[in-house]
Scaffold this motif. Structure first.
Motif, PDB file in Angstrom:
ATOM      1  N   ILE A 150     -10.726  72.626  -9.441  1.00 34.19           N
ATOM      2  CA  ILE A 150     -10.029  72.798 -10.697  1.00 34.19           C
ATOM      3  C   ILE A 150      -8.877  72.258 -10.565  1.00 34.19           C
ATOM      4  CG2 ILE A 150      -9.185  74.600 -12.223  1.00 34.19           C
ATOM      5  CD1 ILE A 150     -11.514  76.454 -11.525  1.00 34.19           C
ATOM      6  N   ALA A 151      -8.019  72.160  -9.504  1.00 33.85           N
ATOM      7  CA  ALA A 151      -6.881  71.602  -9.391  1.00 33.85           C
ATOM      8  C   ALA A 151      -6.782  70.151  -9.506  1.00 33.85           C
ATOM      9  CB  ALA A 151      -6.239  72.293  -8.054  1.00 33.85           C
ATOM     10  N   LEU A 152      -8.008  69.722  -9.008  1.00 28.47           N
ATOM     11  CA  LEU A 152      -8.031  68.176  -9.073  1.00 28.47           C
ATOM     12  C   LEU A 152      -8.686  67.828 -10.385  1.00 28.47           C
ATOM     13  CD1 LEU A 152      -9.222  67.479  -5.608  1.00 28.47           C
ATOM     14  CD2 LEU A 152      -7.065  66.963  -6.464  1.00 28.47           C
ATOM     15  N   GLY A 153      -8.780  68.712 -11.295  1.00 27.20           N
ATOM     16  CA  GLY A 153      -9.268  68.135 -12.656  1.00 27.20           C
ATOM     17  C   GLY A 153     -10.911  68.376 -12.982  1.00 27.20           C
ATOM     18  N   TYR A 154     -11.454  69.061 -12.026  1.00 25.51           N
ATOM     19  CA  TYR A 154     -12.914  69.114 -12.002  1.00 25.51           C
ATOM     20  C   TYR A 154     -13.374  70.285 -12.276  1.00 25.51           C
ATOM     21  CZ  TYR A 154     -12.515  64.776  -9.494  1.00 25.51           C
ATOM     22  OH  TYR A 154     -12.003  63.140  -9.253  1.00 25.51           O
ATOM     23  N   PRO A 180       0.212  79.458  -8.328  1.00 25.63           N
ATOM     24  CA  PRO A 180       0.126  78.947  -9.853  1.00 25.63           C
ATOM     25  C   PRO A 180       0.506  77.465  -9.682  1.00 25.63           C
ATOM     26  CG  PRO A 180       2.046  80.378  -9.471  1.00 25.63           C
ATOM     27  CD  PRO A 180       1.534  80.185  -8.063  1.00 25.63           C
ATOM     28  N   LEU A 181      -0.257  76.773 -10.508  1.00 28.43           N
ATOM     29  CA  LEU A 181      -0.077  75.263 -10.647  1.00 28.43           C
ATOM     30  C   LEU A 181       0.029  75.206 -12.213  1.00 28.43           C
ATOM     31  CD1 LEU A 181      -3.033  73.752  -8.405  1.00 28.43           C
ATOM     32  CD2 LEU A 181      -0.230  74.125  -7.775  1.00 28.43           C
ATOM     33  N   GLU A 182       0.281  74.092 -12.585  1.00 23.80           N
ATOM     34  CA  GLU A 182       0.588  73.932 -14.292  1.00 23.80           C
ATOM     35  C   GLU A 182      -0.764  74.401 -15.128  1.00 23.80           C
ATOM     36  OE1 GLU A 182       2.532  70.429 -17.156  1.00 23.80           O
ATOM     37  OE2 GLU A 182       1.124  69.656 -15.531  1.00 23.80           O
ATOM     38  N   GLU A 183      -1.871  73.909 -14.672  1.00 26.09           N
ATOM     39  CA  GLU A 183      -3.174  74.269 -15.361  1.00 26.09           C
ATOM     40  C   GLU A 183      -4.091  75.024 -14.649  1.00 26.09           C
ATOM     41  OE1 GLU A 183      -4.427  70.478 -16.661  1.00 26.09           O
ATOM     42  OE2 GLU A 183      -2.568  70.181 -18.290  1.00 26.09           O
ATOM     43  N   SER A 184      -3.872  75.554 -13.507  1.00 29.73           N
ATOM     44  CA  SER A 184      -4.724  75.889 -12.694  1.00 29.73           C
ATOM     45  C   SER A 184      -4.191  76.928 -11.630  1.00 29.73           C
ATOM     46  CB  SER A 184      -5.531  75.070 -12.125  1.00 29.73           C
ATOM     47  OG  SER A 184      -5.177  74.044 -11.345  1.00 29.73           O
ATOM     48  N   THR A 185      -4.826  77.403 -10.741  1.00 27.92           N
ATOM     49  CA  THR A 185      -4.281  78.043  -9.441  1.00 27.92           C
ATOM     50  C   THR A 185      -4.943  77.622  -8.365  1.00 27.92           C
ATOM     51  OG1 THR A 185      -5.679  79.985  -9.786  1.00 27.92           O
ATOM     52  CG2 THR A 185      -3.483  80.027 -10.891  1.00 27.92           C
ATOM     53  N   LEU A 186      -4.288  77.754  -7.020  1.00 27.70           N
ATOM     54  CA  LEU A 186      -5.121  77.624  -5.614  1.00 27.70           C
ATOM     55  C   LEU A 186      -5.009  78.860  -5.208  1.00 27.70           C
ATOM     56  CD1 LEU A 186      -3.511  74.346  -4.296  1.00 27.70           C
ATOM     57  CD2 LEU A 186      -5.940  74.532  -5.039  1.00 27.70           C
ATOM     58  N   ASP A 187      -6.230  79.385  -4.815  1.00 24.49           N
ATOM     59  CA  ASP A 187      -6.442  80.579  -3.950  1.00 24.49           C
ATOM     60  C   ASP A 187      -6.080  80.277  -2.599  1.00 24.49           C
ATOM     61  OD1 ASP A 187      -6.884  82.015  -6.335  1.00 24.49           O
ATOM     62  OD2 ASP A 187      -9.127  81.638  -6.028  1.00 24.49           O
ATOM     63  N   VAL A 188      -5.170  81.077  -1.651  1.00 26.40           N
ATOM     64  CA  VAL A 188      -5.032  80.578  -0.408  1.00 26.40           C
ATOM     65  C   VAL A 188      -5.162  82.190   0.274  1.00 26.40           C
ATOM     66  CG1 VAL A 188      -3.365  78.804  -0.996  1.00 26.40           C
ATOM     67  CG2 VAL A 188      -2.475  81.145  -0.829  1.00 26.40           C
ATOM     68  N   TYR A 189      -5.456  81.717   1.457  1.00 27.42           N
ATOM     69  CA  TYR A 189      -6.022  83.017   2.295  1.00 27.42           C
ATOM     70  C   TYR A 189      -5.382  82.987   3.769  1.00 27.42           C
ATOM     71  CZ  TYR A 189      -9.424  83.020  -1.315  1.00 27.42           C
ATOM     72  OH  TYR A 189     -10.130  83.075  -2.488  1.00 27.42           O
ATOM     73  N   LYS A 217      -3.792  64.222 -10.917  1.00 19.66           N
ATOM     74  CA  LYS A 217      -3.551  65.593 -10.494  1.00 19.66           C
ATOM     75  C   LYS A 217      -3.263  65.477  -9.010  1.00 19.66           C
ATOM     76  CE  LYS A 217      -5.897  67.948 -14.519  1.00 19.66           C
ATOM     77  NZ  LYS A 217      -4.846  68.647 -15.052  1.00 19.66           N
ATOM     78  N   ALA A 218      -4.220  64.868  -8.467  1.00 26.05           N
ATOM     79  CA  ALA A 218      -3.928  64.730  -6.925  1.00 26.05           C
ATOM     80  C   ALA A 218      -2.555  64.157  -6.753  1.00 26.05           C
ATOM     81  CB  ALA A 218      -5.196  63.732  -6.206  1.00 26.05           C
ATOM     82  N   ILE A 219      -2.250  62.848  -7.117  1.00 27.26           N
ATOM     83  CA  ILE A 219      -1.042  62.531  -6.918  1.00 27.26           C
ATOM     84  C   ILE A 219       0.243  63.323  -7.203  1.00 27.26           C
ATOM     85  CG2 ILE A 219       0.496  60.518  -7.859  1.00 27.26           C
ATOM     86  CD1 ILE A 219      -1.949  59.145  -8.499  1.00 27.26           C
ATOM     87  N   ILE A 220       0.189  64.143  -8.383  1.00 30.30           N
ATOM     88  CA  ILE A 220       1.258  65.093  -8.786  1.00 30.30           C
ATOM     89  C   ILE A 220       1.153  66.267  -7.529  1.00 30.30           C
ATOM     90  CG2 ILE A 220       1.784  67.023 -10.301  1.00 30.30           C
ATOM     91  CD1 ILE A 220       0.832  65.067 -12.636  1.00 30.30           C
ATOM     92  N   LEU A 221      -0.072  66.783  -7.445  1.00 29.27           N
ATOM     93  CA  LEU A 221       0.070  67.842  -5.929  1.00 29.27           C
ATOM     94  C   LEU A 221       0.607  67.278  -4.714  1.00 29.27           C
ATOM     95  CD1 LEU A 221      -3.511  69.455  -6.245  1.00 29.27           C
ATOM     96  CD2 LEU A 221      -1.256  70.516  -6.228  1.00 29.27           C
ATOM     97  N   LEU A 222       0.397  65.752  -4.308  1.00 30.51           N
ATOM     98  CA  LEU A 222       1.003  65.250  -3.144  1.00 30.51           C
ATOM     99  C   LEU A 222       2.292  65.256  -3.237  1.00 30.51           C
ATOM    100  CD1 LEU A 222      -1.608  62.368  -2.117  1.00 30.51           C
ATOM    101  CD2 LEU A 222      -0.986  64.564  -1.068  1.00 30.51           C
ATOM    102  N   ALA A 223       2.951  64.884  -4.581  1.00 31.81           N
ATOM    103  CA  ALA A 223       4.360  64.292  -4.411  1.00 31.81           C
ATOM    104  C   ALA A 223       5.099  65.998  -4.480  1.00 31.81           C
ATOM    105  CB  ALA A 223       4.576  63.728  -5.925  1.00 31.81           C
ATOM    106  N   SER A 224       4.388  66.771  -5.077  1.00 31.39           N
ATOM    107  CA  SER A 224       4.999  68.340  -5.167  1.00 31.39           C
ATOM    108  C   SER A 224       5.106  68.744  -3.696  1.00 31.39           C
ATOM    109  CB  SER A 224       4.151  69.139  -5.899  1.00 31.39           C
ATOM    110  OG  SER A 224       4.180  68.655  -7.357  1.00 31.39           O
ATOM    111  N   PHE A 225       3.993  68.932  -2.840  1.00 32.89           N
ATOM    112  CA  PHE A 225       3.926  69.283  -1.734  1.00 32.89           C
ATOM    113  C   PHE A 225       4.887  68.476  -0.643  1.00 32.89           C
ATOM    114  CE2 PHE A 225      -0.607  70.973  -2.905  1.00 32.89           C
ATOM    115  CZ  PHE A 225      -0.138  72.246  -3.026  1.00 32.89           C
TER     116      PHE A 225
END
Length: 191
Positions: A45-49, A20-29, A116-124
């Motif tokens: 979607i996670a990148l705002g598209y 779960p992300l703030e406004e979306s989700t990432l499906d991982v397998y 959104k990409a910057i926030i993801l990178l910082a979080s990871f």
């Protein structure tokens, strides 16, 4: 365009989870051999598209795609079959590798300044740093860190500057009345 290989047509059974992300989700397998991949719809979607953004962006020739491929991005998609726990029929999901995901998010953050990409990178990065520190204190090897640094240091300043120059030319071609637009210079270091 991204070249497709035979993996595109092989369907592999996998286990699915959701981040779960703030406004979306990432499906991982997770594949039977332990490899992990990310669903392409959630990446967009996670990148705002949109859900189709990744597919559409990697299936047409563009300077953006050429710049992304210059980072070593391969874009190899793999179809995975997820068998639900109930009576529903299995679903097929298109995925990319973790390495391609990181290259894509990094490129979006640096070149497009996608917040959104910057926030993801910082979080990871924060989570990853915590794991490295835990490994050091536990006496576990962190040689993998050097491998990652070597891999990502292949992005040279010149490569980045070339992509930025091409982007500036695109903007000027699209908006000829904006000849006086000033662009920020590229950062001196990517790490």
């Amino acid at each position: 365009m991204i070249a497709r290989d035979t993996q595109e047509f092989e369907v592999i059974k996998a286990v699915r989870a959701v981040i779960p992300l703030e406004e979306s989700t990432l499906d991982v397998y997770m594949l039977p051999a332990g490899d992990k991949r990310l669903g392409i719809e959630g990446v967009g979607i996670a990148l705002g598209y949109t859900e189709r953004w990744f597919y559409d962006s990697t299936n047409k020739k563009s300077k953006w795609l050429e710049g992304l491929k210059g980072t070593g991005f391969k874009g190899t998609q793999q179809s995975l079959e997820i068998i639900p726990h109930d009576d529903r029929s299995p679903s097929i999901f298109r995925t990319i590798s973790i390495r391609d995901f990181i290259k894509l998010v990094t490129y979006e953050a640096i070149i497009r300044k996608n917040i959104k990409a910057i926030i993801l990178l910082a979080s990871f990065a924060e989570i990853g740093l915590e794991k490295v520190i835990e490994d050091v204190f536990a006496g576990r090897s962190i040689e993998f860190l050097l491998e990652k640094i070597v891999h990502y240091s292949q992005w040279t300043y010149e490569d980045l500057e070339q992509v930025l120059t091409e982007n500036r030319a695109d903007v000027k071609a699209l908006y000829p009345w904006g000849e006086s637009i000033q662009f920020n210079e590229a950062p001196h270091s990517l790490i």
